[in-house]
Design an enzyme around this catalytic site. Structure first.
Site, PDB file in Angstrom:
ATOM      1  N   GLU A 161     -19.129  42.156  13.112  1.00  0.00           N
ATOM      2  CA  GLU A 161     -18.663  40.777  13.217  1.00  0.00           C
ATOM      3  C   GLU A 161     -19.032  39.958  11.982  1.00  0.00           C
ATOM      4  OE1 GLU A 161     -18.064  38.886  17.410  1.00  0.00           O
ATOM      5  OE2 GLU A 161     -19.975  38.174  16.627  1.00  0.00           O
ATOM      6  N   HIS A 168     -22.756  68.100  19.078  1.00  0.00           N
ATOM      7  CA  HIS A 168     -21.927  69.019  19.845  1.00  0.00           C
ATOM      8  C   HIS A 168     -20.555  68.429  20.160  1.00  0.00           C
ATOM      9  CE1 HIS A 168     -25.241  71.922  20.613  1.00  0.00           C
ATOM     10  NE2 HIS A 168     -25.974  70.835  20.413  1.00  0.00           N
ATOM     11  N   LYS A 223      -8.246  35.699  22.453  1.00  0.00           N
ATOM     12  CA  LYS A 223      -8.544  34.690  23.469  1.00  0.00           C
ATOM     13  C   LYS A 223      -7.359  33.746  23.666  1.00  0.00           C
ATOM     14  CE  LYS A 223     -13.553  34.599  22.592  1.00  0.00           C
ATOM     15  NZ  LYS A 223     -14.686  33.752  22.182  1.00  0.00           N
TER      16      LYS A 223
END
Length: 419
Positions: A272, A293, A406
């Site tokens: 951010e 793995h 948003k």
């Protein structure tokens, strides 16, 4: 903390740019300079420890405490809690639960049902009180508290919010919640050493004084060391030098399960802070040896756009492997070694194999996982992030990109004023 650059080199140009960035940070002359309150948090907050412990003591009497927050209001304490709590079994004190860190309806349904028969409290963390995820969660939890306790419900709530304005501040003042203030000049992802992280930590029984002492020591080191040996300058130079060479992905590698949420906190901090203006390293993480793995092949042989930062914990309590008469598993050659010894050899061997495969790495040696060292680590990464972002040429303290989704979501949901 010691930085090992065995498999990497720092160019004079990247060191110079990072030193210039450090000067910008310290002189408060860069973009976003009005959000530098975190620089002096360790010393300032040490004077408030007793105040926070008093709030914590009231909530520690309950069966459970729900921490409500998202982003920096959630990840800092979540990281601290997961790093320091026992890996198995139930920690002492109230059960610590989380809400408002997602919009997962089924999770919150199960949480509310679980709390029906428990005496619980809530710590709600939000500057405004209107951030969607924590606001929804707190509405649900407050309704349940009011149903169970009526006027006494407020005694079970601590609001960590703005000092003067916002819905949550108004509620705290009107209803009489415990409360603490998030300073205007401290952004969410830099707030773990403020009441945002300290009050939840105190409730969980974490030694917040030792945490702040570690942060103060690192603060003193980083802010007074003007040399090229300053670890924050070195980390910034390492990252930005590789970025300019086309290395676009940094993988934070940890070898202890305790650091899983440290990696999540780190990803928000750097992602951010730096991912803007068409620039920025992509922050990824991997927990070895488990992820060897699954991701080991990709790291070893994929496109060479990656580099690694490795967290190496030097000392840990660990069982000792014993010699056995029946050596059917062929492990007697490890007799006398601890599992931690084997883990650190795996670290060294993997680092060498990845270096041979063209993956640069930097190793950070951390003595132990405990409060003092966590304080040092938090402050180191925050300071290094400020330096690195300024070296990259971006404002470390804004996040304009997070508003796009948003606006779209509010329009779709029919929120007033978002047609």
């Amino acid at each position: 903390m010691q930085i090992d650059l065995q498999n990497s080199t720092l160019s004079s140009a990247s060191l110079q740019k990072s030193q210039e960035a450090r000067k910008i940070l310290e002189s408060r002359s860069g973009s976003g300079h009005d959000f530098l309150g975190w620089l002096q948090l360790p010393e300032e907050q040490s004077a408030r420890v007793q105040e926070y412990l008093k709030i914590a003591a009231d909530l520690q009497k309950l069966d459970a405490v729900v921490m409500v927050g998202i982003g920096g209001s959630y990840l800092g304490f979540k990281c601290l809690y997961e790093s320091l709590k026992p890996a198995v079994g139930t920690p002492a004190g109230p059960e610590i639960l989380f809400a408002g860190h997602s919009l997962d309806g089924d999770y919150h349904r199960q949480l509310l049902e679980y709390l029906e028969d428990r005496d619980f409290g809530v710590v709600v963390i939000s500057k405004s009180g209107t951030t969607t995820e924590p606001a929804i969660a707190f509405r649900l939890l407050w309704s349940l508290l009011e149903k169970k306790h009526g006027k006494d419900a407020a005694k079970r709530v601590c609001a960590i919010t703005d000092g003067k304005k916002g819905t949550l501040r108004q509620s705290a003042d009107d209803l009489g919640f415990h409360s603490a203030i998030i300073a205007d000049d401290v952004g969410g992802r830099f707030s773990v050493l403020s009441p945002v992280g300290l009050i939840p930590a105190a409730i969980a029984g974490i030694d917040i004084y030792s945490l702040l002492q570690g942060a103060m020591e690192m603060c003193d080191h980083l802010r007074n060391d003007k040399s090229d040996e300053n670890p924050a300058v070195q980390y910034s130079a390492y990252r930005n030098g590789l970025y300019e060479e086309g290395r676009k992905i940094e993988i934070l590698v940890y070898y202890q399960h305790a650091f899983q949420y440290l990696a999540e906190w780190w990803k928000q901090l750097f992602g951010e802070s730096e991912g803007k203006d068409g620039r920025g390293i992509f922050p990824a993480s991997a927990g070895f040896t488990t992820d060897l793995h699954s991701l080991g092949q990709w790291i070893q042989d994929s496109e060479r756009t990656i580099f690694q930062t490795i967290l190496d914990v030097e000392d840990a309590k660990s069982p000792v492997l014993q010699n056995q008469k029946n050596d059917g598993d062929g492990l007697n050659y490890l007799a006398g070694k601890t599992v931690h010894d084997v883990n650190r050899v795996a670290l060294q061997a993997t680092r060498q194999a990845h270096a041979d495969g063209g993956v640069p790495s930097l190793r950070m040696k951390i003595p132990t996982i405990e409060e003092f060292q966590m304080g040092r680590l938090f402050y180191f990464f925050e300071y290094a992030c400020g330096v690195s972002a300024y070296a990259l040429g971006v404002n470390p303290f804004d996040q304009p990109g997070v508003e796009a989704y948003k606006k779209s979501m509010f329009k779709m949901l029919g929120k007033p004023g978002h047609a």
